[in-house]
Design a protein around this motif. Structure first.
Motif, PDB file in Angstrom:
ATOM      1  N   HIS A 216       0.816  -1.213   0.000  1.00 35.78           N
ATOM      2  CA  HIS A 216       0.000   0.000   0.000  1.00 35.78           C
ATOM      3  C   HIS A 216       0.853   1.268   0.000  1.00 35.78           C
ATOM      4  N   LEU A 217       2.060   1.187  -0.574  1.00 39.67           N
ATOM      5  CA  LEU A 217       2.828   2.407  -0.793  1.00 39.67           C
ATOM      6  C   LEU A 217       2.168   3.202  -1.922  1.00 39.67           C
ATOM      7  N   VAL A 218       2.327   4.514  -1.910  1.00 42.31           N
ATOM      8  CA  VAL A 218       1.733   5.385  -2.926  1.00 42.31           C
ATOM      9  C   VAL A 218       2.865   5.899  -3.821  1.00 42.31           C
ATOM     10  N   PRO A 219       3.064   5.298  -5.009  1.00 43.17           N
ATOM     11  CA  PRO A 219       4.226   5.669  -5.832  1.00 43.17           C
ATOM     12  C   PRO A 219       4.275   7.150  -6.199  1.00 43.17           C
ATOM     13  N   ALA A 220       3.120   7.793  -6.353  1.00 45.42           N
ATOM     14  CA  ALA A 220       3.094   9.170  -6.840  1.00 45.42           C
ATOM     15  C   ALA A 220       3.775  10.137  -5.883  1.00 45.42           C
ATOM     16  N   TRP A 221       3.735   9.855  -4.584  1.00 46.08           N
ATOM     17  CA  TRP A 221       4.373  10.781  -3.648  1.00 46.08           C
ATOM     18  C   TRP A 221       5.163  10.072  -2.541  1.00 46.08           C
ATOM     19  N   GLY A 222       5.430   8.791  -2.735  1.00 50.39           N
ATOM     20  CA  GLY A 222       6.195   8.054  -1.744  1.00 50.39           C
ATOM     21  C   GLY A 222       7.618   7.800  -2.197  1.00 50.39           C
ATOM     22  N   SER A 223       8.320   6.970  -1.440  1.00 51.42           N
ATOM     23  CA  SER A 223       9.680   6.580  -1.765  1.00 51.42           C
ATOM     24  C   SER A 223       9.909   5.181  -1.214  1.00 51.42           C
ATOM     25  N   GLU A 224      10.066   4.204  -2.086  1.00 55.37           N
ATOM     26  CA  GLU A 224      10.335   2.846  -1.620  1.00 55.37           C
ATOM     27  C   GLU A 224      11.620   2.794  -0.810  1.00 55.37           C
ATOM     28  N   ALA A 225      12.649   3.497  -1.267  1.00 58.42           N
ATOM     29  CA  ALA A 225      13.938   3.440  -0.588  1.00 58.42           C
ATOM     30  C   ALA A 225      13.842   3.987   0.835  1.00 58.42           C
ATOM     31  N   LEU A 226      13.187   5.125   1.001  1.00 59.30           N
ATOM     32  CA  LEU A 226      13.060   5.715   2.333  1.00 59.30           C
ATOM     33  C   LEU A 226      12.155   4.873   3.229  1.00 59.30           C
ATOM     34  N   THR A 227      11.076   4.317   2.659  1.00 61.30           N
ATOM     35  CA  THR A 227      10.184   3.465   3.436  1.00 61.30           C
ATOM     36  C   THR A 227      10.915   2.223   3.931  1.00 61.30           C
ATOM     37  N   LEU A 228      11.670   1.593   3.047  1.00 57.51           N
ATOM     38  CA  LEU A 228      12.424   0.394   3.430  1.00 57.51           C
ATOM     39  C   LEU A 228      13.492   0.723   4.462  1.00 57.51           C
ATOM     40  N   GLU A 229      14.190   1.814   4.280  1.00 60.62           N
ATOM     41  CA  GLU A 229      15.223   2.212   5.235  1.00 60.62           C
ATOM     42  C   GLU A 229      14.626   2.434   6.628  1.00 60.62           C
ATOM     43  N   ALA A 230      13.492   3.105   6.692  1.00 58.37           N
ATOM     44  CA  ALA A 230      12.851   3.359   7.982  1.00 58.37           C
ATOM     45  C   ALA A 230      12.393   2.061   8.628  1.00 58.37           C
ATOM     46  N   ALA A 231      11.879   1.137   7.827  1.00 56.56           N
ATOM     47  CA  ALA A 231      11.415  -0.136   8.368  1.00 56.56           C
ATOM     48  C   ALA A 231      12.577  -0.975   8.880  1.00 56.56           C
TER      49      ALA A 231
END
Length: 250
Positions: A216-231
């Motif tokens: 449920h990441l939102v590609p239009a205004w999210g960041s996979e790299a930052l989300t993964l790093e935070a997790a």
């Protein structure tokens, strides 16, 4: 059990993914959990148009249920003849919501020939070979997190939620924890709506899950790299960001 990701984009379809839809299989039974826009296409690609034995809709926001309207056509007007009604476990307003979205001025509003509805409420019940437990989570409308058990294995799905204790209970000891991570950490995010990558990981750590699957990441205004790093900073176990077509066997 096998989990197949059919759609995983948050809030609206992304450039490479439909919205939320997940197929859980065991003993030849296929449970479709959520049925977001575009996922009827990937259902045909990775399973088959009619390879569904039951549907569970966690809530009635369009990005989690709208293809249940399109699916009416596929079942009602199948070339071999109408198919038997399919069990649908969903919030109590689902029949009216799906009928209204599907029906036009000269079309029947009744959809009981296609779906048999069972209203969700907190608790446990069987669906095919699965033992399913649902509970209300922290989202603006009636929304249920889901725990699916089979022969000692557990998959938990957060649905859409902000932080809440109910989600930790549902995920306790799960082999796979499929958890939304819509927001970026450090942003001024609206309260009581969605999780960040760090918050998803914190829930996974508290629940002592085996593997965290971020969705449920939102590609239009999210960041996979930052989300993964935070997790990764908040959960020591394996973490994946899911993709359509990804399969997980437990």
């Amino acid at each position: 059990m096998r989990l197949t990701v059919l759609g995983c984009a948050g809030s609206f379809p992304g450039p490479e993914a439909p919205c939320s839809a997940y197929l859980v299989e065991a003993d030849g039974f296929r449970l479709l959990v959520d049925f977001g826009p575009g996922s009827m296409s990937t259902l045909q690609r990775f399973s088959g148009l009619y390879n569904v034995d039951a549907i569970l809709l966690t809530h009635l926001h369009c990005d989690h249920m709208l293809d249940a309207c399109s699916y009416i056509v596929a079942r009602r007007y199948a070339p071999s003849g109408p198919l038997p009604p399919l069990p649908v476990y969903a919030p109590v307003a689902a029949p009216e919501r799906i009928s209204a979205a599907y029906g036009g001025e000269n079309e029947p509003m009744a959809i009981s020939d296609v779906y048999t509805f069972y209203a969700l409420q907190p608790g446990s019940f069987p669906i095919g070979p699965f033992h399913v437990t649902v509970d209300r989570v922290n989202h603006p409308i009636e929304t249920y997190g889901v725990r699916i058990e089979h022969e000692g294995r557990v998959i938990t799905y957060s649905a859409d939620t902000a932080a809440c204790d109910q989600l930790i209970r549902l995920a306790q000891g799960a082999d796979l924890f499929l958890c939304e991570a819509s927001y970026l950490d450090g942003a001024d995010n609206p309260p009581d709506l969605h999780l960040t990558g760090r918050e998803a990981a914190e829930h996974a750590t508290k629940a002592e899950v085996g593997r965290l699957l971020l969705t449920h990441l939102v590609p239009a205004w999210g960041s996979e790299a930052l989300t993964l790093e935070a997790a990764q900073a908040a959960f020591e176990g394996p973490i994946d960001i899911v993709r359509p077509g990804a399969r997980y066997d437990i």
